[in-house]
Structure formats: structure tokens, C-alpha cells
Motif scaffolding. Structure first.
Motif, PDB file in Angstrom:
ATOM      1  N   ASN A 116      -6.703  -2.198  -6.470  1.00 48.31           N
ATOM      2  CA  ASN A 116      -6.815  -3.193  -5.407  1.00 48.31           C
ATOM      3  C   ASN A 116      -8.159  -3.899  -5.664  1.00 48.31           C
ATOM      4  N   ALA A 117      -9.168  -3.266  -6.299  1.00 48.94           N
ATOM      5  CA  ALA A 117     -10.769  -3.767  -6.409  1.00 48.94           C
ATOM      6  C   ALA A 117     -10.340  -5.122  -7.536  1.00 48.94           C
TER       7      ALA A 117
ATOM      8  N   TYR B 225       0.688  -1.126  -0.139  1.00 52.11           N
ATOM      9  CA  TYR B 225       0.037   0.020   0.027  1.00 52.11           C
ATOM     10  C   TYR B 225       0.805   1.148  -0.083  1.00 52.11           C
TER      11      TYR B 225
ATOM     12  N   GLY C 289      -7.799   2.578  -5.147  1.00 55.28           N
ATOM     13  CA  GLY C 289      -8.939   1.668  -4.840  1.00 55.28           C
ATOM     14  C   GLY C 289      -9.340   0.864  -6.109  1.00 55.28           C
ATOM     15  N   THR C 290      -9.173   1.479  -7.491  1.00 54.81           N
ATOM     16  CA  THR C 290      -9.766   0.475  -8.635  1.00 54.81           C
ATOM     17  C   THR C 290      -8.547  -0.606  -8.705  1.00 54.81           C
TER      18      THR C 290
ATOM     19  N   GLY D  81      -8.281   3.107 -13.598  1.00 63.40           N
ATOM     20  CA  GLY D  81      -8.570   4.390 -12.459  1.00 63.40           C
ATOM     21  C   GLY D  81      -8.037   5.780 -13.149  1.00 63.40           C
TER      22      GLY D  81
ATOM     23  N   VAL E  62     -16.469  -3.323  -7.476  1.00 63.24           N
ATOM     24  CA  VAL E  62     -17.045  -2.560  -6.214  1.00 63.24           C
ATOM     25  C   VAL E  62     -17.450  -3.663  -5.358  1.00 63.24           C
TER      26      VAL E  62
ATOM     27  N   THR F 138     -15.032  -6.031  -3.574  1.00 62.05           N
ATOM     28  CA  THR F 138     -14.467  -5.268  -2.585  1.00 62.05           C
ATOM     29  C   THR F 138     -15.081  -5.002  -1.158  1.00 62.05           C
TER      30      THR F 138
ATOM     31  N   LEU G 186      -7.248   8.119  -4.313  1.00 62.19           N
ATOM     32  CA  LEU G 186      -8.181   7.005  -3.772  1.00 62.19           C
ATOM     33  C   LEU G 186      -8.882   6.305  -5.022  1.00 62.19           C
ATOM     34  N   VAL G 187      -9.109   7.010  -6.135  1.00 59.94           N
ATOM     35  CA  VAL G 187      -9.789   6.217  -7.291  1.00 59.94           C
ATOM     36  C   VAL G 187      -8.928   5.404  -7.798  1.00 59.94           C
TER      37      VAL G 187
ATOM     38  N   SER H  86       0.576   3.889  -2.903  1.00 57.36           N
ATOM     39  CA  SER H  86       0.276   5.216  -2.431  1.00 57.36           C
ATOM     40  C   SER H  86       1.053   6.264  -3.129  1.00 57.36           C
TER      41      SER H  86
END
Length: 360
Positions: free
Chosen positions: A189-190, A134, A186-187, A278, A298, A301, A182-183, A138
Motif C-alpha cells: 500500500n505504501a 484490504y 504495508g509495503t 516486502g 513510509v 504513507t 503487516l510488512v 490480507s
């Protein structure tokens, strides 16, 4: 690359000017990436087998998965190779968005490669520790967000667009950086969480990418953007080429990844492809539409988040196993049924996402 060559040759023979059309180059990008995947796929699988890059299977997972132990993984490298070659051939390399997407995809692919390498080569079942994974996601996600923010050339590039409302565009200011981060992360990892069954993640990724390519084409064309009441983003249309390359590479990979899989994508593919989706959604200002079209990602996740939260708070599990596709497997659904039904759901969600462009 070939765009510049065609532009030069068009001075001597006007027929070469046809390669200036995005739609034609998009078609060639699909076919090029698809051909690369098909041609090099068998050799990549043989090489992964020779290097003993076999997938380790969790003993606490569905028992039907134990037979998959040893299936070569890290096949996502083939997808990335096809995407990069096709994009470099058919995209306008003077377009900043092309390089931002490619750099982000490569960076997240490197994170996935380290994770896969530690699992299959160093035989470390944990792979890259979550905190380090992460952290690097990040770092790269923030780098992309900051780059997009400070290179924005028009207010529309950093506004938040809300589906179904033609006149709702909220200026985010510096919050854009956090939102974009975040997008992208997040995408990424999703998609990675969804990649648990043969072909389950790759075809939805292809479908969502194809839809984003259509949106990019419309967003980069002033007349279409004005007609649909979506923001006009100069240069965004060139993302159609990357989107097309991803579709071709993904379909070529699915040829070998379909049930029963001859090769798995691994984190090198899943993390990279998720990040690519993303960042493309961010550039065309359709993050909420991405959430609609990628509804399967989504839900997968959310199933993990809810399962962990429920177990920690109450000691009880909501699902038999998370992510959600394992829940249905343990209910007795054959793997192909789970896969195809999730594909069908994605088709419906992608159509709904595209409909939001007109229903405003």
C-alpha cells in the motif's frame, strides 16, 4: 530454467558452468527484463490506447494533473511480464523462495488489476472497494506469511534482526506471521500511495529492490553473512535474480513513464511491486532496513494517516493535500522537481540502509 540447461551442457563443455554464478545471472536478468520492457513497451501502450484504458484524474487534485486524463494506465502489466519471464529464464526454479516471491507478486498484481479494471473499464471511480481490496491483500499476505513460517528450516529465518546491533536477534515465534503480514501488506500500500507522479514510485522501487538484491546475495553466502554479522539464510541468494529482474523491468518502464508519462503503472504494478519488496525484505530478515531504504514510501504513507487523523479529530488539515507529493505541488513546486528530489532522498536512504550491514 536456463540454469538447468547450462548445468546439463557443462558436462560436455565446461564454459557453460559460468552460468552457475549468481552475479552473472543477475546481470543477464537485468538485461533481459530491460529488453522486454523496451521492446514490448510501445506495443503495450498502443494496445492500452486502443482499449481506451485511460487514467481518470481526480477533479479535487492539483489542476496541473487534469491534462493527464486519458493517459493509458495498467502499464504495470508490462513490468510484471518482464519480471516473470526474466526470472523464469535465469533463476534456479528449484528454489522455494523464488516461487514464494513470484506467487505473492502475482497475487497482489491480480488485486491491483481488478481495482484498475473497475476504474478504467467499468468507469467506477471507486474501483475495488477498500474493504475488499484490504481483504484480499490480507488473504494473500497471510498466506505468504504462513507459508514462510511453516517452511522455515532454521531459527534465523523467523528471528527479528535489529539494525546497528550485531547480537540482537529476537525469536518471534507465531508473532512472525502477523509481523510478516503487516510488512507485506504495508509495503504494498505504501508504494501504491507513492505512485502519484510520473516516475515517482518506480525509480525508488528499483533502487530499493537493487539494494535488497545485494543484501540477498550477502545473506545467502555463509562467509559474507558471518563477516557482516547478519543471519545466513540458505537459498536467499537466489532472490538476487528476482531483484535484478525487477530493476531491469522498472528501468525499462521508466523509459515510458518518465515525465511527461506515456503510460501509468496503475495498481496492478504498484501493489505487486510493493508486495515483492516486502516479501524479499522478510526473507532476508531486513524489515527495518527496508523501512529505512523505503523512507519515501513510509513518509508518503504517514502523511496520509496524519492528514486523515487530523481532519477527523480537529477538522483541520496538516498538509495542503495528501499524499505528501501533492502538498509540495500545491506549494508551487513543478512536478519534475518533486520527483527528482524524492529520488535523491531515496538514494541517500538506500546508502544508509546498506551501511547498516557493516555498522554494527
Amino acid at each position: 530454467m536456463l540454469v538447468w540447461l547450462a548445468e546439463y551442457l557443462s558436462q560436455f563443455y565446461s564454459a557453460f558452468s559460468v552460468f552457475q554464478y549468481l552475479t552473472l545471472r543477475g546481470i543477464f536478468a537485468v538485461l533481459t527484463a530491460l529488453t522486454i520492457s523496451w521492446v514490448f513497451g510501445p506495443a503495450v501502450i498502443r494496445k492500452l490506447n486502443d482499449l481506451q484504458m485511460g487514467q481518470a484524474i481526480r477533479s479535487d487534485g492539483p489542476q496541473t494533473h487534469l491534462s493527464k486524463a486519458g493517459t493509458p494506465t495498467m502499464g504495470g502489466a508490462l513490468i510484471l511480464l518482464a519480471i516473470f519471464i526474466s526470472t523464469l529464464l535465469w533463476a534456479d526454479l528449484g528454489n522455494r523462495y523464488v516461487w514464494i516471491v513470484l506467487a505473492t507478486t502475482l497475487a497482489f498484481g491480480l488485486v491491483g488489476w481488478v481495482d484498475d479494471y473497475r476504474k478504467v473499464v467499468e468507469k467506477n471511480p471507486r474501483g475495488l472497494p477498500a474493504r475488499w481490496k484490504y481483504l484480499w491483500q490480507s488473504v494473500f499476505g497471510l498466506a505468504t506469511a504462513i507459508t514462510l513460517y511453516y517452511t522455515a528450516q532454521a531459527p534465523a529465518e523467523t528471528e527479528l534482526i535489529v539494525p546497528f546491533f550485531k547480537n540482537v536477534a529476537l525469536s518471534m515465534g507465531p508473532f512472525y506471521i502477523l509481523f510478516t503480514y503487516l510488512v507485506i501488506v504495508g509495503t504494498s500500500n505504501a508504494v501504491n500511495l507513492t505512485d502519484g507522479l510520473d516516475g515517482l514510485a518506480i525509480l525508488p522501487t528499483v533502487m530499493v529492490s537493487g539494494a535488497l538484491g545485494i543484501i540477498a546475495y550477502l545473506t545467502g553466502n555463509y562467509q559474507f553473512a558471518d563477516y557482516l554479522h547478519i543471519p545466513y539464510i540458505s537459498g536467499a541468494g537466489e532472490l538476487l535474480i528476482i531483484s535484478a529482474a525487477l530493476c531491469g523491468a522498472g528501468l525499462g518502464f521508466l523509459w515510458f513513464n518518465t515525465y511527461p508519462a506515456m503510460v501509468f503503472m496503475g495498481d496492478i504494478g504498484a501493489l505487486a511491486l510493493g508486495a515483492a519488496l516486502g516479501v524479499m525484505a522478510v526473507i532476508v530478515r531486513q524489515e527495518f532496513v527496508l523501512a529505512i531504504m523505503g523512507g519515501v514510501f513510509v513518509i508518503e504513507t504517514l502523511s496520509v494517516i496524519l492528514q486523515v487523523a487530523s481532519f477527523k479529530l480537529t477538522g483541520k488539515r496538516i498538509f495542503r493535500m495528501a499524499p505528501l507529493h501533492h502538498h509540495y505541488e500545491l506549494k508551487g513546486w513543478p512536478e519534475p522537481r518533486v520527483i527528482v528530489r524524492f529520488w535523491i532522498i531515496t538514494v541517500v536512504l538506500v546508502l544508509i540502509g546498506l551501511a547498516t550491514l557493516k555498522i554494527r
